[in-house]
Design an enzyme around this catalytic site. Structure first.
Site: not given
Ligand SMILES: [Zn+2]
Length: 226
Positions: A143, A196
């Site tokens: 992500h 992330e």
């Protein structure tokens, strides 16, 4: 160097969902990019890592894009306006709109649909069936751009990735994620690391993250799987 793909499903708009797999062995790790189509830099990095190795060195399964509709439209959601990372049939799935933020410091005020029900989207069902068939020992979902490694189990692999990428290890992203892919994996006892990416410029990002992604693809971390 020609990595072969296999189609394992279709998006709501009819585009193929594809996976790269090692030939002749069962992958222990599944790496997935861009479940959010507006985080397509994860696909770029993962693709570059994949293309830097020869097919015989590939040990993990790779989905470059878990949301091709979103990538093509430049949106977080799929072709029906659904946030696929809130569409999994988990015990905490909610029918209320999903609020998200583009940047860590933004207010969380952009509304998207979680779908008609948990698992309402073809992408969600295809990925659940795929995981059921593959039985990976670890999933890494890419992500952006909160710059952290999220692992509720604080595994040694996650800690090593955090160390190598100068990012923080966290047990969650700091807000509720009902119906998320991570929640579904947890309920099915599949270890998952949510990776992330940071918001640094692309060249710096490649320098720091390509070696880690390449190691995830080539089996470097397999001895650490519990
Ligand atoms: Zn995301």
């Amino acid at each position: 160097m020609h990595h072969k793909t296999r189609q394992f499903g279709k998006t709501e708009n009819g585009w193929p969902l594809e996976i790269y797999e090692p030939s002749g062995l069962a992958p222990k790790i599944l790496i997935m990019g861009s479940i959010h189509g507006d985080e397509s830099l994860s696909t770029v990095l993962l693709s570059e890592a994949l293309r830097s190795i020869s097919p015989s060195d590939l040990k993990s399964a790779v989905i470059l894009s878990a949301n091709p509709d979103g990538i093509l439209a430049g949106t977080r959601c799929n072709g029906r306006g659904v946030d696929l990372n809130r569409n999994y049939p988990t015990s905490n799935w909610e029918a209320t709109p999903v609020y998200y933020r583009n940047r860590p410091d933004d207010p969380q005020n952009i509304a998207l649909s979680p779908g008609r029900s948990g698992g309402s989207e073809t992408e969600t069902r295809a990925i659940m069936e795929l995981i059921d068939a593959l039985q990976p020992q670890l999933i890494v979902s890419l992500h952006g751009f909160l710059a952290c490694i999220d692992d509720p189990d604080s595994s040694s692999i996650a800690n090593d990735i955090a160390l190598r990428t100068d990012m923080e290890m966290v047990p969650d992203v700091g807000y509720a994620t009902p119906g998320s892919f991570g929640s579904w994996c947890k309920e099915h006892n599949i270890p998952i690391i949510t990776y992330e990416l940071p918001s640094t410029d692309i060249l710096k990002m490649k320098e720091k993250h390509l070696p880690v992604l390449t190691d995830l693809l080539t089996g470097h971390y397999e001895h650490k799987l519990s």
